[in-house]
Design a protein around this motif. Structure first.
Motif, PDB file in Angstrom:
ATOM      1  N   TRP A   1     -14.707   8.450 -15.041  1.00 24.60           N
ATOM      2  CA  TRP A   1     -15.198   9.601 -14.980  1.00 24.60           C
ATOM      3  C   TRP A   1     -14.221   9.756 -14.299  1.00 24.60           C
ATOM      4  CZ3 TRP A   1     -14.670  14.563 -13.142  1.00 24.60           C
ATOM      5  CH2 TRP A   1     -14.612  15.767 -14.187  1.00 24.60           C
ATOM      6  N   ILE A   2     -14.306   9.882 -12.639  1.00 27.90           N
ATOM      7  CA  ILE A   2     -12.636  10.547 -12.027  1.00 27.90           C
ATOM      8  C   ILE A   2     -11.747  10.108 -12.068  1.00 27.90           C
ATOM      9  CG2 ILE A   2     -13.403  10.234  -9.774  1.00 27.90           C
ATOM     10  CD1 ILE A   2     -15.861  10.681  -8.832  1.00 27.90           C
ATOM     11  N   LEU A   3     -12.050   8.466 -12.568  1.00 26.69           N
ATOM     12  CA  LEU A   3     -10.717   7.476 -12.111  1.00 26.69           C
ATOM     13  C   LEU A   3      -9.656   8.461 -13.523  1.00 26.69           C
ATOM     14  CD1 LEU A   3     -11.043   4.554 -11.455  1.00 26.69           C
ATOM     15  CD2 LEU A   3     -10.359   6.191  -9.624  1.00 26.69           C
ATOM     16  N   ARG A   4     -10.384   9.091 -14.722  1.00 23.88           N
ATOM     17  CA  ARG A   4      -9.882   9.229 -15.649  1.00 23.88           C
ATOM     18  C   ARG A   4      -9.492  10.539 -15.710  1.00 23.88           C
ATOM     19  NH1 ARG A   4     -13.071   6.326 -19.551  1.00 23.88           N
ATOM     20  NH2 ARG A   4     -14.915   8.482 -19.139  1.00 23.88           N
ATOM     21  N   ASN A   5     -10.273  11.505 -15.093  1.00 26.42           N
ATOM     22  CA  ASN A   5     -10.116  12.745 -15.866  1.00 26.42           C
ATOM     23  C   ASN A   5      -9.705  13.371 -13.981  1.00 26.42           C
ATOM     24  OD1 ASN A   5     -11.140  13.919 -17.781  1.00 26.42           O
ATOM     25  ND2 ASN A   5     -12.454  12.358 -16.322  1.00 26.42           N
ATOM     26  N   THR A   6      -8.808  12.528 -13.251  1.00 25.22           N
ATOM     27  CA  THR A   6      -8.222  12.624 -11.866  1.00 25.22           C
ATOM     28  C   THR A   6      -6.817  12.487 -11.773  1.00 25.22           C
ATOM     29  OG1 THR A   6      -9.230  11.667 -10.350  1.00 25.22           O
ATOM     30  CG2 THR A   6     -10.325  13.405 -10.161  1.00 25.22           C
ATOM     31  N   ILE A   7      -6.005  12.578 -11.012  1.00 26.30           N
ATOM     32  CA  ILE A   7      -4.439  11.977 -11.116  1.00 26.30           C
ATOM     33  C   ILE A   7      -4.741  11.954  -9.327  1.00 26.30           C
ATOM     34  CG2 ILE A   7      -3.664  13.235 -12.503  1.00 26.30           C
ATOM     35  CD1 ILE A   7      -1.542  14.282 -10.745  1.00 26.30           C
ATOM     36  N   THR A   8      -3.696  10.714  -9.145  1.00 22.57           N
ATOM     37  CA  THR A   8      -3.539  10.573  -7.068  1.00 22.57           C
ATOM     38  C   THR A   8      -2.221  11.532  -7.207  1.00 22.57           C
ATOM     39  OG1 THR A   8      -3.711   8.368  -8.667  1.00 22.57           O
ATOM     40  CG2 THR A   8      -3.275   8.428  -6.447  1.00 22.57           C
ATOM     41  N   SER A   9      -3.075  12.316  -6.578  1.00 18.22           N
ATOM     42  CA  SER A   9      -1.452  12.323  -5.400  1.00 18.22           C
ATOM     43  C   SER A   9      -0.814  13.142  -4.456  1.00 18.22           C
ATOM     44  CB  SER A   9      -2.488  14.715  -5.678  1.00 18.22           C
ATOM     45  OG  SER A   9      -1.519  15.512  -5.270  1.00 18.22           O
ATOM     46  N   ARG A  10      -0.380  13.029  -3.774  1.00 17.94           N
ATOM     47  CA  ARG A  10       0.391  12.797  -2.307  1.00 17.94           C
ATOM     48  C   ARG A  10       0.630  14.625  -2.429  1.00 17.94           C
ATOM     49  NH1 ARG A  10       0.831   7.916  -0.066  1.00 17.94           N
ATOM     50  NH2 ARG A  10       0.313   5.828  -1.549  1.00 17.94           N
ATOM     51  N   HIS A  11       0.736  14.678  -3.275  1.00 21.79           N
ATOM     52  CA  HIS A  11       1.106  16.908  -2.790  1.00 21.79           C
ATOM     53  C   HIS A  11       0.540  17.736  -2.036  1.00 21.79           C
ATOM     54  CE1 HIS A  11       4.836  17.086  -4.744  1.00 21.79           C
ATOM     55  NE2 HIS A  11       4.550  17.002  -6.036  1.00 21.79           N
ATOM     56  N   HIS A  12       0.282  17.131  -0.667  1.00 17.78           N
ATOM     57  CA  HIS A  12      -0.690  17.901   0.781  1.00 17.78           C
ATOM     58  C   HIS A  12       0.016  17.922   2.053  1.00 17.78           C
ATOM     59  CE1 HIS A  12      -2.270  14.082   0.337  1.00 17.78           C
ATOM     60  NE2 HIS A  12      -2.778  14.053  -0.686  1.00 17.78           N
TER      61      HIS A  12
END
Ligand SMILES: C[S@@+](CC[C@H](N)C(=O)[O-])C[C@H]1O[C@@H](n2cnc3c(N)ncnc32)[C@H](O)[C@@H]1O
Lengths: 254, 231
Positions: free
Chosen positions: B7-18
């Motif tokens: 579920w986590i992998l499906r509903n999140t995106i990988t972000s480096r915006h921080h």
């Protein structure tokens, strides 16, 4: 600058309101409620002032029954820093008038220092459009009603643009002041998931009208609430020819 | 847990915006449908781990920039959330990182984020124990405690302060690092008075937050890192 924003819980604008059978009011049970749309605009403006670093803190206040806390949580999720709930029971809420709210807010402002009050121009349930004006009167503060634009003018004044019949009226008010928000002031944001989660933890203080020495004694009495008159059904005409003759018949055209 | 991981992998995106772009984290961001959801629409309740809170961002940036202070130390990440500070402490060469959160999904998210960033988990000890309830029986007391954005509620902040005071009394050389964007319990006199726990805070650094973080969190424009001293 500390900003106080008044938010009222009202029947949602999209709900088709029904008058009670005994005509004493409208049906409120099991009906969707939400924040008065003009108050959303007022709150959004306050949060924008905070984002621009003009305001330091935004406090939302609501006078109403227990359920008003939902509206305050929404205000917190939209960016208010803290909330004050002035609680009255459901029966008293029915009797509460703008003058009572204005008196409570005036006392609250006396106790806790605020530099600016923003309210919605009116609530969509009673369409009274009185609270802001009376509050300014009680406080003896300048007022700028129906704002469609608010800009700082130095650190002591605000420049407020108001939409008036056929044009714009730009006025300058000295702080502290009371402003009411009109529809075109801004477009309120939606609360996002992280901000709703955070809002659950923000401080919500509970008070009663008695804490402010205000007694809810109505000055008006509702005689009757009734539905708007039903519009008479129109008729269909087959072609332009018959339209013209019908209009002529009714004396609409010579 | 496997279903939750999916579920986590499906509903999140990988972000480096921080503030720590060298790390890629599985987050719910503006690009995700859940961003506009209400908490009850989310099957994993109150997913704090799905956001990289401003205080956590500043604290993690600080650890990455001051790695030597954490080398060979035992470190407790209290309320790890997405696990960014844990990852930074491991990267800095901490001897052991006690990664703690009462939400199992936060521990899971942290493990997933470790894997995504090729961080070895052999030095991490995961725990979901509520340390606030264990009456100071935290043994051994770590060399450093990390608290990223944990002071968002006055009563909860009071409980944490009392725990920290007790631990520092037992181990005075223990460092307490806090990342915080000026939330009320840590910054406002009325709330600090209500909590009634005395401490000093030393400002270590103040990071400006990127514009989109300010926008997401409605107005916080910087996040600070403090060292707390209970006297
Ligand atoms: C605002 S988040 C901060 C997460 C992370 N440190 C960051 O900065 O991104 C707070 C976290 O604290 C956790 N938490 C709440 N109560 C806790 C407790 N008693 N012990 C440990 N963690 C707790 C929550 O589950 C959540 O993950």
């Amino acid at each position: 600058m500390r900003v106080l924003v008044g938010v009222k819980r009202v029947i949602d604008y999209a709900v088709k309101v029904r008058v009670k059978a005994d005509k004493t009011g409208v049906v409120k049970d099991n009906v969707k409620h939400s924040m008065n749309p003009f108050d959303e605009i007022a709150l959004e403006e306050a949060v924008r002032l905070k984002e621009k670093k003009i305001a330091k803190e935004v406090v939302a206040v609501s006078c109403g029954p227990t359920a008003s806390q939902e509206t305050l949580r929404t205000a917190l999720a939209m960016g208010a820093d803290k909330a004050i709930h002035v609680e009255v029971d459901a029966a008293t809420a029915e009797k509460m008038e703008p003058i009572h709210v204005a008196k409570i807010l005036a006392k609250l402002i006396e106790k806790e220092k605020f530099d600016l009050v923003i309210l919605g121009k009116q609530a969509i349930d009673d369409d009274a459009n009185q609270t802001g004006q009376m509050l300014a009167g009680f406080l003896d503060w300048p007022q700028a009603m129906f704002a469609s634009k608010i800009e700082p003018d130095g650190s002591t004044h605000l420049k407020v643009t108001r939409e008036i019949d056929g044009g714009l009226d730009t006025i300058k008010v000295k702080l502290p002041a009371v402003i009411s928000a009109d529809l075109r002031l801004n477009e309120p944001r939606y609360a996002t998931l992280p901000n709703i989660m955070k809002a659950k933890k923000k401080p919500l203080e509970k008070k009663t009208p008695a804490d402010f020495g205000v007694e809810i004694k109505p000055q008006t009495e509702t005689v009757e609430v009734s539905d708007p008159p039903v519009r008479q059904a129109g008729i269909m005409v087959d072609d332009v020819q018959s339209l013209v003759s019908k209009l002529r018949e009714k004396g609409a055209i010579p | 847990m496997r279903a939750a991981a999916k579920w986590i992998l499906r509903n999140t995106i990988t972000s480096r915006h921080h503030l720590t772009p060298e790390m890629s984290l599985a987050l719910i961001t503006e690009q995700c449908p859940l961003w506009m959801a209400t908490p009850d629409q989310c099957p994993l309740p109150d997913p704090y781990w799905a956001f990289y809170w401003p205080g956590g961002q500043a604290l993690t940036r600080f650890i990455l920039d001051n790695g030597s202070q954490f080398r060979d130390k035992s470190v407790l990440d209290f309320g790890c959330g997405c696990g960014a500070s844990t990852i930074a402490a491991v990267t800095a060469g901490a001897r052991t990182v006690f990664c703690n959160d009462i939400d199992n999904y936060a521990l899971l998210a942290t493990a997933l984020n470790c894997r995504r960033n090729n961080v070895l988990m052999s030095t991490i000890e995961f725990s979901n124990e509520n340390l606030l309830l264990s009456e100071g029986k935290i043994t051994p007391i770590p060399d450093a405690i990390l608290l990223g954005d944990m002071f968002y509620d006055t009563d909860f902040a009071g409980d944490i302060f009392r725990l920290l005071r007790r631990l520092q009394l037992d181990k005075p050389e223990m460092d307490i690092f806090v990342g915080d964007p000026d939330r009320h319990p840590l910054n406002e006199e009325v709330h600090r008075k209500r909590i009634g726990v005395q401490f000093e805070r030393e400002l270590l650094i103040d990071y400006p937050l990127p514009g989109y973080v300010t926008r997401e969190h409605y107005g916080f424009s910087s996040a600070k890192v403090y060292r707390l001293l209970f006297v």
